[in-house]
Each structure stands twice: as structure tokens, then as C-alpha cells.
Design an enzyme around this catalytic site. Sequence first.
Site, PDB file in Angstrom:
ATOM      1  N   LYS A  49       0.843  -1.203   0.000  1.00 54.58           N
ATOM      2  CA  LYS A  49       0.000   0.000   0.000  1.00 54.58           C
ATOM      3  C   LYS A  49       0.875   1.250   0.000  1.00 54.58           C
ATOM      4  O   LYS A  49       0.626   2.207  -0.727  1.00 54.58           O
ATOM      5  CB  LYS A  49      -0.929  -0.012   1.233  1.00 54.58           C
ATOM      6  CG  LYS A  49      -2.073  -1.015   1.095  1.00 54.58           C
ATOM      7  CD  LYS A  49      -2.888  -1.217   2.376  1.00 54.58           C
ATOM      8  CE  LYS A  49      -3.938  -2.293   2.150  1.00 54.58           C
ATOM      9  NZ  LYS A  49      -4.731  -2.646   3.330  1.00 54.58           N
ATOM     10  N   GLN A  93      -4.946  -1.312   9.482  1.00 55.87           N
ATOM     11  CA  GLN A  93      -4.879  -2.641   8.857  1.00 55.87           C
ATOM     12  C   GLN A  93      -5.460  -3.692   9.799  1.00 55.87           C
ATOM     13  O   GLN A  93      -5.108  -3.766  10.974  1.00 55.87           O
ATOM     14  CB  GLN A  93      -3.405  -2.967   8.523  1.00 55.87           C
ATOM     15  CG  GLN A  93      -3.190  -4.283   7.804  1.00 55.87           C
ATOM     16  CD  GLN A  93      -3.778  -4.300   6.391  1.00 55.87           C
ATOM     17  OE1 GLN A  93      -3.861  -3.280   5.722  1.00 55.87           O
ATOM     18  NE2 GLN A  93      -4.187  -5.473   5.940  1.00 55.87           N
ATOM     19  N   ASP A 116     -11.226   3.400   4.431  1.00 57.94           N
ATOM     20  CA  ASP A 116     -11.690   2.023   4.254  1.00 57.94           C
ATOM     21  C   ASP A 116     -13.218   1.915   4.250  1.00 57.94           C
ATOM     22  O   ASP A 116     -13.747   0.836   3.962  1.00 57.94           O
ATOM     23  CB  ASP A 116     -11.187   1.171   5.430  1.00 57.94           C
ATOM     24  CG  ASP A 116      -9.987   0.327   5.075  1.00 57.94           C
ATOM     25  OD1 ASP A 116      -9.913  -0.145   3.932  1.00 57.94           O
ATOM     26  OD2 ASP A 116      -9.136   0.131   5.958  1.00 57.94           O
TER      27      ASP A 116
HETATM   28  N1  GUN Z   1      -7.422  -6.560   6.009  1.00 55.56           N
HETATM   29  C1  GUN Z   1      -7.813  -7.276   4.916  1.00 55.56           C
HETATM   30  N2  GUN Z   1      -8.391  -6.472   4.001  1.00 55.56           N
HETATM   31  C2  GUN Z   1      -8.372  -5.226   4.518  1.00 55.56           C
HETATM   32  C3  GUN Z   1      -8.824  -3.958   4.030  1.00 55.56           C
HETATM   33  O1  GUN Z   1      -9.385  -3.820   2.940  1.00 55.56           O
HETATM   34  N3  GUN Z   1      -8.604  -2.919   4.871  1.00 55.56           N
HETATM   35  C4  GUN Z   1      -8.008  -3.047   6.097  1.00 55.56           C
HETATM   36  N4  GUN Z   1      -7.880  -1.964   6.846  1.00 55.56           N
HETATM   37  N5  GUN Z   1      -7.595  -4.204   6.565  1.00 55.56           N
HETATM   38  C5  GUN Z   1      -7.755  -5.290   5.778  1.00 55.56           C
END
Ligand code: GUN
Length: 283
Positions: A49, A93, A116
Site C-alpha cells: 500500500k 490494517q 476504508d
Molecule cells: N485486512 C484485509 N483487508 C483489509 C482492508 O481492505 N482494509 C483493512 N484496513 N484491513 C484489511
Amino acid sequence: MTIILDGKKSANSIIETLRKKTAPLKQKPGLAVILANDNPASRIYVKTKEKKAKEAGFNSFVYQFDNNTTNNQIIDLIDKLNKNPDIHGILVQLPLFSRLDEQKIIEAIDPKKDVDGFHPINVGKLHIGIEPHAVCCTPRGIIRLLKDYNITLEGKNAVVIGRSNIVGKPIAALLLKENATVCIAHSRTKNLQEITKKADILISATGIPLLIKEDFVKEGAIVVDVGIIKNEEGRIIGDVDFSEVSKKTSYITPVPGGVGPMTIAMLLDNTYELYKDSINEKL
Ligand code: GUN
């Protein structure tokens, strides 16, 4: 012959468009990522990311916490990021270390910086049908990928396997918004195969390697694989047995190179949209 839904290609084009948009900007979109988990997969996701955010010309900040961290330490950081005008998107995350309170931490994020779309305000808006500040990245990426291939969703029978807050529930809401007929199956569903065989569009988000075999899918179906699992040989595989299932599908996502890159592209697109909203608010 099936058509491969090439998420990598779509994602690269989205990131390139963002790069062009951010190049002339004085203040760049700012993304803050909080990692409070020592899971190797999460670390790789966060690194990717960060790398892709930089490729798009964004400022990217990663905050790492160890297993002694308290909820309040993370919430204090989120409070600071909420007030920081250089930060437009905040991502925590998931999963977090098990001793942390995931819901409390997510709720500390300002919904206007909730890149998110996990904050209850944004989840609520999505399900009511009001525009949220941001929509969860994986579901939004799936819809975007289907649209990039001119796939119409209206009136289609869509079956989603998985009822998580990250994928299953929000993708069902987005499919409904597109006027698909939606069924959510999950771990307690009986006769899964009978249900999946009726799907025009099958979206599998179980994390069970190669669960979906040829006889789960009807001829000509569109299959989207959200699973990302490392097998014993260290190879990344999905929920879908691609070599079998792709013989029957009209469109199918590969793993890797399907939904994964789209998730990151949508994270960056959401960051850019939140950045624009923050600028417009000041005008
Ligand atoms: N863990 C797995 N997929 C995601 C996501 O799309 N966002 C976040 N914050 N954590 C994740």
C-alpha cells in the site's frame, strides 16, 4: 473461451490516472496506515500500500505498533491524524493484535478520513443507500473491475460466499445498488453447491483454498475470487480452482492479479476523493 478479468491492468491504469492528477498539486493527498499486528501477510499488504501510494504521488505514512500497545495509544494517534490537515485518509490494517478493541479503534477515525469505509457512519450510509465518505476498497474494486469489462449487473443472480464486514456484507450492498438479485451464503449455509450453481455472478470470499470446483459453477457464469492464501509450496492461490472452473466461466478473476490489485487501487482512489472533499470543504 473465458475472459480473464485482469485486475492488475485495471489497477495500473487507475494508479496512472491518479499520478497524473496529483503531479501538479502543491499539497499531495496524504494516507496514514496503522499496523498493529505481526502477521507477515499484513506487513506485506501494508508495504505494498505504501509503495503504490508513493507511485500515485501521494504522501504515505506508516505507524507500526507492537503487542504491548494499548487501545488508547492507537486512539491518541488517530486523534492526532484526524486533526492533521496533511492526512486525508486513515487506514487501520485488520486484523489487529487480539487484545485490541477493533471496533473502538475504527470508531475513533473521523468518518471523513475513513478511507476504508469501515466506520459505522459510512457502513450505515452504504446500507441505507446514501453516498458514504468512502466505500470499502475490496467490494468497490470488484464492482469497478466488472464495469471495466462492461459487465452489467442489473437483474443478474449474484451469489456472495462470505459475510464479513470487509467483503461479504458491503459487496452485497453494492450489488443491490446495481440492481442485482443478491444471495449471501456463509459457513452455516446448507447445500452451498445448489446455491452457487444458480449464480450468474459468483463472488467467493471464504479464504478456503480451492473450495470452488467446476461443479459449483454454472456454464457461462462470472466468477470473482477474493481469496488470497499461501499454499504449502509458498504459492498464492484463491478460493477457486481456477484451472477447472475457468473451463466453464465467461469471465473469471485470476489469483494473484485479480481482486488484490483492485483493492489497493480503490484505497488510493478513495484517498484522492477524501482529499478532494477536504479541499472543497475549505472553499
Ligand atoms: N485486512 C484485509 N483487508 C483489509 C482492508 O481492505 N482494509 C483493512 N484496513 N484491513 C484489511
